[in-house]
Structures are given as structure tokens and as C-alpha cells.
Design a protein around this motif. Structure first.
Motif, PDB file in Angstrom:
ATOM      1  N   GLU A 170      -8.842  10.946  -8.087  1.00 47.47           N
ATOM      2  CA  GLU A 170      -7.521  11.543  -7.960  1.00 47.47           C
ATOM      3  C   GLU A 170      -6.457  10.465  -7.859  1.00 47.47           C
ATOM      4  O   GLU A 170      -5.362  10.586  -8.367  1.00 47.47           O
ATOM      5  CB  GLU A 170      -7.459  12.411  -6.696  1.00 47.47           C
ATOM      6  N   ARG A 171      -6.837   9.380  -7.162  1.00 50.97           N
ATOM      7  CA  ARG A 171      -5.875   8.318  -6.929  1.00 50.97           C
ATOM      8  C   ARG A 171      -5.381   7.709  -8.238  1.00 50.97           C
ATOM      9  O   ARG A 171      -4.258   7.297  -8.349  1.00 50.97           O
ATOM     10  CB  ARG A 171      -6.511   7.228  -6.068  1.00 50.97           C
ATOM     11  N   ARG A 174      10.891  14.926  -7.682  1.00 50.77           N
ATOM     12  CA  ARG A 174      10.399  16.211  -7.139  1.00 50.77           C
ATOM     13  C   ARG A 174      11.413  17.321  -7.369  1.00 50.77           C
ATOM     14  O   ARG A 174      11.062  18.406  -7.819  1.00 50.77           O
ATOM     15  CB  ARG A 174      10.159  16.072  -5.629  1.00 50.77           C
ATOM     16  N   ALA A 186       1.219   4.127  -2.787  1.00 45.68           N
ATOM     17  CA  ALA A 186       0.987   5.547  -2.463  1.00 45.68           C
ATOM     18  C   ALA A 186       2.121   6.408  -3.008  1.00 45.68           C
ATOM     19  O   ALA A 186       1.890   7.471  -3.590  1.00 45.68           O
ATOM     20  CB  ALA A 186       0.863   5.719  -0.953  1.00 45.68           C
ATOM     21  N   VAL A 187       3.367   5.919  -2.844  1.00 46.99           N
ATOM     22  CA  VAL A 187       4.505   6.707  -3.341  1.00 46.99           C
ATOM     23  C   VAL A 187       4.489   6.727  -4.874  1.00 46.99           C
ATOM     24  O   VAL A 187       4.757   7.761  -5.488  1.00 46.99           O
ATOM     25  CB  VAL A 187       5.843   6.162  -2.790  1.00 46.99           C
ATOM     26  N   GLN A 196      10.956   5.688  -2.859  1.00 45.75           N
ATOM     27  CA  GLN A 196      11.012   6.959  -2.138  1.00 45.75           C
ATOM     28  C   GLN A 196      12.186   7.810  -2.637  1.00 45.75           C
ATOM     29  O   GLN A 196      12.068   9.022  -2.774  1.00 45.75           O
ATOM     30  CB  GLN A 196      11.230   6.602  -0.676  1.00 45.75           C
ATOM     31  N   LEU A 200       5.197   8.654   4.907  1.00 41.36           N
ATOM     32  CA  LEU A 200       4.668   7.854   3.805  1.00 41.36           C
ATOM     33  C   LEU A 200       3.215   7.455   4.065  1.00 41.36           C
ATOM     34  O   LEU A 200       2.387   7.474   3.158  1.00 41.36           O
ATOM     35  CB  LEU A 200       5.535   6.615   3.590  1.00 41.36           C
ATOM     36  N   ARG A 201       2.920   7.129   5.324  1.00 40.30           N
ATOM     37  CA  ARG A 201       1.520   6.790   5.642  1.00 40.30           C
ATOM     38  C   ARG A 201       0.627   7.990   5.391  1.00 40.30           C
ATOM     39  O   ARG A 201      -0.522   7.850   4.979  1.00 40.30           O
ATOM     40  CB  ARG A 201       1.402   6.305   7.084  1.00 40.30           C
ATOM     41  N   ARG A 258       1.874   6.642  -6.761  1.00 43.22           N
ATOM     42  CA  ARG A 258       0.837   7.613  -7.161  1.00 43.22           C
ATOM     43  C   ARG A 258       1.375   9.025  -7.074  1.00 43.22           C
ATOM     44  O   ARG A 258       1.147   9.855  -7.943  1.00 43.22           O
ATOM     45  CB  ARG A 258      -0.383   7.482  -6.228  1.00 43.22           C
ATOM     46  N   GLU A 259       2.134   9.263  -6.002  1.00 43.80           N
ATOM     47  CA  GLU A 259       2.714  10.594  -5.804  1.00 43.80           C
ATOM     48  C   GLU A 259       3.707  10.900  -6.942  1.00 43.80           C
ATOM     49  O   GLU A 259       3.759  12.024  -7.445  1.00 43.80           O
ATOM     50  CB  GLU A 259       3.404  10.633  -4.434  1.00 43.80           C
ATOM     51  N   LEU A 268      11.112   9.272  -5.909  1.00 41.50           N
ATOM     52  CA  LEU A 268      10.205  10.414  -5.698  1.00 41.50           C
ATOM     53  C   LEU A 268      10.998  11.678  -5.337  1.00 41.50           C
ATOM     54  O   LEU A 268      10.740  12.756  -5.880  1.00 41.50           O
ATOM     55  CB  LEU A 268       9.183  10.087  -4.598  1.00 41.50           C
ATOM     56  N   MET A 280       0.877   9.951   2.983  1.00 40.55           N
ATOM     57  CA  MET A 280       0.555   9.948   1.550  1.00 40.55           C
ATOM     58  C   MET A 280      -0.639   9.043   1.265  1.00 40.55           C
ATOM     59  O   MET A 280      -1.462   9.337   0.423  1.00 40.55           O
ATOM     60  CB  MET A 280       1.747   9.417   0.745  1.00 40.55           C
ATOM     61  N   VAL A 281      -0.716   7.908   1.979  1.00 37.68           N
ATOM     62  CA  VAL A 281      -1.846   7.002   1.802  1.00 37.68           C
ATOM     63  C   VAL A 281      -3.120   7.716   2.245  1.00 37.68           C
ATOM     64  O   VAL A 281      -4.141   7.701   1.552  1.00 37.68           O
ATOM     65  CB  VAL A 281      -1.657   5.703   2.628  1.00 37.68           C
ATOM     66  N   ASP A 289       0.830  -1.211   0.000  1.00 37.37           N
ATOM     67  CA  ASP A 289       0.000   0.000   0.000  1.00 37.37           C
ATOM     68  C   ASP A 289       0.861   1.256   0.000  1.00 37.37           C
ATOM     69  O   ASP A 289       0.582   2.226  -0.707  1.00 37.37           O
ATOM     70  CB  ASP A 289      -0.908   0.034   1.238  1.00 37.37           C
ATOM     71  N   LEU A 290       1.916   1.210   0.809  1.00 36.42           N
ATOM     72  CA  LEU A 290       2.792   2.384   0.869  1.00 36.42           C
ATOM     73  C   LEU A 290       3.537   2.568  -0.452  1.00 36.42           C
ATOM     74  O   LEU A 290       3.684   3.690  -0.941  1.00 36.42           O
ATOM     75  CB  LEU A 290       3.778   2.259   2.029  1.00 36.42           C
ATOM     76  N   ALA A 343      -4.263  10.292  -0.220  1.00 35.85           N
ATOM     77  CA  ALA A 343      -4.850   9.654  -1.406  1.00 35.85           C
ATOM     78  C   ALA A 343      -6.276   9.209  -1.101  1.00 35.85           C
ATOM     79  O   ALA A 343      -7.175   9.348  -1.931  1.00 35.85           O
ATOM     80  CB  ALA A 343      -3.997   8.462  -1.820  1.00 35.85           C
ATOM     81  N   ARG A 366      -4.993   9.175 -11.035  1.00 35.71           N
ATOM     82  CA  ARG A 366      -4.222  10.084 -11.878  1.00 35.71           C
ATOM     83  C   ARG A 366      -2.742   9.787 -11.889  1.00 35.71           C
ATOM     84  O   ARG A 366      -2.185   9.406 -10.894  1.00 35.71           O
ATOM     85  CB  ARG A 366      -4.423  11.515 -11.405  1.00 35.71           C
TER      86      ARG A 366
END
Ligand code: SF4
Lengths: 369, 86
Positions: B83-84, A234, A15-16, A227, B69-70, A18-19, A230, B72-73, A11-12, B76, B86
Motif C-alpha cells: 500500500e505504501r 484533498r 508519509a504526506v 502539508q 502527521l505521525r 504517500r498520502e 495535501l 499518517m506514518v 519520514d513525515l 502507512a 501506491r
């Protein structure tokens, strides 16, 4: 496992990723310096999860890959001598020299032993006073503290049958060589986390400024790597040239002072040859003259060494980020881990080995049909 | 040889004049030299390279990173599925 499992959290990682997707607006080419990171990237398929605009090229941070052929040939010549126990990290045994490797020397009766730590080699010397024990001291800044300590330990124990064949190289000069080349494609770096654990990262801000490339100190788990990417993306998108520490749990700015002091006591800066890349001035370490009695090149009369590199192997270009393993015509065909033409196919940190091990040659073949 | 793996120090002692330790890598125990981590204590996690501890892992930094990092979750999730993607 603590400090491992958390950094593989899907999941993490998502998330990264996606960022990163949200951040990126144009193409960027990044280089991961360390072969350990190359393996993590290919193993977890991280390069394939990144947005198309981001290309990862693989760097020279594979100690086995860049150890010059001449040194391998010297190792083979020493290992063949009677009365010698030749000790090495396991990765070196399959590395092709000119026409043979350490495995072949062993098969022909040479006493070649794999050690986990250079201190094991010192112990072998203690236990075998009638033999000459030689340790193949190769590597980057990560193995230097261990290799240097083995020399101090042999000195403290008064051993006159222990010597080291030194081939030490350093990351910052290689970055200068890559960035200073007219063919350079690298716009940002993932710096090798464990090299920085030893050396700190005070050496990197001047490089970032001189060549206008952002750098992120990066670890080895999937979340660490992503990470680091990213952080560099950035910086590139914002036009901020900076050095980020994306591996703060293991790396400080100053690094490991105790280790740096011992390296400095035993080694001095030298020009070094990099296999496939060529000479880079002031790019590595050799023993200081005060430790000459532990220098295998001094202890053994090696005569003239005539090296013969495979004419097909393009490992040098791969190590500079100019090509990738599948661009090599021999990859997965004449060159496999069983029949290696270059060191990058046998090292556990070699890019060709990573691509082969994780089946990239099969994917490429099916894509060609 | 550069794949330094974190392990937990479970014992400290001296051998041949060098500070040494037993390191537990999730069940596999190996010996390592602790000369470069003079302040290390039993229970600390350390990165080991070719039989030498080169760094003590910072729990504080590890937590700080994971928190970021959490975050960021969470962001989202707040942004919702559109948005997620994208
Ligand atoms: S695939 Fe083999 S021959 Fe080709 S670059 Fe890699 S090591 Fe060299």
C-alpha cells in the motif's frame, strides 16, 4: 532548532507525499503565492517528488520582483542626490532599474546603506541630523507593520530628516487579478503563511467561493509546504471548496490585531503598479495624507521619470503563473544573478533566482543535449 | 525579506519608547521589536520579519499538527509495503 527541525523530518515528508499520491486521481495546477515558498520548493526539490498530475506554478509573492520600475528609478534618483543617505533592505541593491542599480549609485559615491530593520534607518536619521535619510519601504503585508512603525517612531522622535519611499502591495488583490484573468491556470492556492500571520485569513473564504478554488494557509519548511499541498489536493479531489489552515502554529483566523491597527493608522489603500504585471486597482498601500511630511515622493522633487524595461524579460508572466523561468530565452544565458535583466533573478524570493541557484538551468541544459 | 525565521525570546527591555527583545536563532542572537506581540514572554518562540516579531508560535498547535502527521506514518506502516508504494 525547535520549530524547524521537526518540519524537515524526511519520514513525515514521505508519509504526506504517500498520502498525496493516494489521494490524487487527476491533474491539478496549484500556485504557491510566496517567493519564500518557491525557494523552499526548489531547494528541497519538492516539486520533483510530487506525483506527475500535480503541477506547481510560482506566484507573485516576491516583493522585490513586483516593485514597479518607476519606483526603483525614483529610488535611484533620490539616492544620487548629495546630502542623502538612502537605506534599503539588502535585496533591492542589485535590482535593475532603467540602466543602473543601487550598487552602481553607491560605487559612484552615493551613500546607500543596507538595513536589516526599518528601525535601523530611523536610528541612522537620529545620528545624522544634517543628512536626509530615506528608507525604501517596500513589501507585502509582512513588512508593512515594520515599515509603518518606522514612520510612527520618526514622528515620536520629532525627526524632520526621515522619509519613506513607499511601495506596498497586498496578496488578496493579486489573487483576484490572477484568478480573474482569462489565461488563468491556477486551481488551488498555497497562501503565504507569514502574510496571514499578520493579516489572518478572513480575507480568503470569499475568494475561494467566488472563484471556486481551495486555499491552504501554508508555512515554509518542507513538511509545511507538502502539508499545504495535501490540503488543497484533498479539497480538489473531494470537490470541497474550503480554506484550510495548514500553518496553525503561527497563524490565527484574525491575525495580528496590533499590527493591523498600526498598518491602518499609517497606510491607506491605493491602486498600485506591479512590475511586469501592470496596474491592479486597490492592490496596495500608501501613506495617509496625515503623514505626508514623511513621504519621500513629496519631499524630493523627482521630475519626470522615464522607465525602460528589458524587452526580453518575461518575469511578469512568471509571476502570474503563466510561464516558468526556463521558458525565458535569457534564463541562465544573458540573464544570471551577476547580469540580471529582471528583478526575479536577483531577489532572494525570485523564481528565476531559485531555479538558477539550485542548478535547474544545468539540469535543463543536459536534458537538451 | 519575507523568510521569517522562528527564534526564542531570551530578553525583553525598552528602547526609545518601544518594547524590544533579544532573539536567539539557534545560537545567533539579534534584536527585534516586540510591539506587535504584547503578551510575549521570555522563552516564547516568535516569527521575526525585518526586525519585528509578528507572531508567537503555538506549542499546542505545533504538537497537534505533528501528531496528525505521525498518524499518517503509523497508518502507512499498518498498511504494509504494498500500500505504501501506491
Ligand atoms: S531569467 Fe531573467 S530575463 Fe528571464 S524572466 Fe527571469 S529575470 Fe527576466
Amino acid at each position: 532548532m525547535k520549530y524547524v527541525t521537526e518540519y524537515r523530518d524526511a519520514d513525515l515528508v514521505q508519509a504526506v507525499l504517500r498520502e498525496i499520491r493516494r489521494t490524487v486521481t487527476r491533474p491539478h495546477t496549484l500556485m504557491e503565492i510566496c517567493g519564500g515558498q518557491t525557494h523552499a520548493i526548489v531547494r528541497h526539490g519538492l516539486d520533483q517528488l510530487l506525483p506527475e498530475q500535480i503541477e506547481l506554478v510560482h506566484g507573485p509573492g516576491c516583493p522585490v520582483c513586483v516593485t514597479p520600475l518607476e519606483l526603483i528609478d525614483k529610488a535611484l534618483t533620490i539616492a544620487e542626490q548629495p546630502g542623502v543617505i538612502f537605506t534599503s533592505y539588502g535585496d533591492m541593491l542589485r535590482v535593475p532599474g532603467s540602466g543602473r542599480d543601487l550598487f552602481m549609485v553607491r560605487a559612484n559615491g552615493g551613500d546607500v546603506r543596507v538595513v536589516y530593520s526599518p528601525l535601523d534607518a530611523v536610528k541612522i536619521a537620529q545620528e545624522n541630523p544634517d543628512k536626509q535619510v530615506v528608507f525604501f519601504a517596500i513589501g507585502f503585508e509582512t513588512t508593512a507593520p515594520a515599515n509603518a512603525m518606522s514612520v510612527l517612531q520618526a514622528q515620536a522622535l520629532g525627526l524632520d530628516n526621515f522619509s519613506v519611499l513607499v511601495s506596498h502591495v497586498c496578496v488578496p488583490p493579486a489573487m483576484h487579478a490572477i484568478l480573474g484573468s482569462p489565461d488563468n491556470r491556477v486551481q488551488g492556492f498555497l497562501a503565504a503563511g507569514h502574510v496571514c500571520a499578520v493579516m489572518g485569513y478572513w480575507q480568503y473564504p470569499p475568494i475561494a467561493t467566488q472563484y471556486q478554488v481551495p486555499i491552504a494557509i501554508t508555512g515554509f519548511e518542507p513538511l509545511d509546504v507538502i502539508q499545504g499541498i495535501l490540503a488543497v489536493v484533498r479539497s480538489l479531489e473531494q470537490g470541497k471548496i474550503e480554506v484550510n489552515n495548514a500553518y496553525a502554529r503561527a497563524v490565527t483566523y484574525e491575525g495580528n490585531k496590533a499590527a493591523q491597527q498600526v498598518i491602518d493608522r499609517v497606510f491607506e489603500v491605493r491602486d498600485r503598479q506591479w512590475r511586469g504585471i501592470g496596474p491592479i486597482s486597490q492592490s496596495g498601500w500608501g501613506l495617509r495624507p496625515t503623514f505626508v511630511q514623511f513621504d519621500a515622493e513629496h519631499r524630493f522633487d523627482l521630475g519626470a521619470i522615464d522607465t525602460q524595461e528589458s524587452p526580453i524579460c518575461i518575469a511578469g508572466q512568471i509571476l502570474q503563473g503563466l510561464k516558468k523561468p526556463h521558458h525565458c530565452p535569457a534564463f541562465g544565458r544573458q540573464c544570471t544573478p551577476e547580469t540580471p535583466l529582471g528583478a526575479t533573478m536577483v531577489s532572494s524570493e525570485g523564481a528565476c533566482a531559485a531555479y538558477y541557484r539550485y542548478g535547474r538551468h544545468l539540469i535543463l541544459e543536459s536534458a537538451h543535449v | 525579506m519575507c523568510l521569517g525565521v522562528p527564534g526564542k525570546i531570551i530578553d525583553r527591555y525598552e528602547a526609545n519608547g518601544l518594547p524590544m527583545g533579544k532573539i536567539d536563532f539557534g545560537g545567533t542572537v539579534r534584536e527585534a521589536c516586540l510591539a506587535y506581540v504584547p503578551t510575549a514572554q521570555i522563552g516564547d518562540y516568535t516569527v521575526i520579519h525585518v526586525g519585528f516579531a509578528i507572531s508567537i508560535l503555538s506549542e499546542e498547535e505545533a504538537q497537534a499538527t505533528l501528531e496528525t502527521l505521525r498518524g499518517m506514518v503509523d497508518i502507512a506502516e499498518e498498511l504494509g509495503p504494498e500500500e505504501r508504494e501506491r
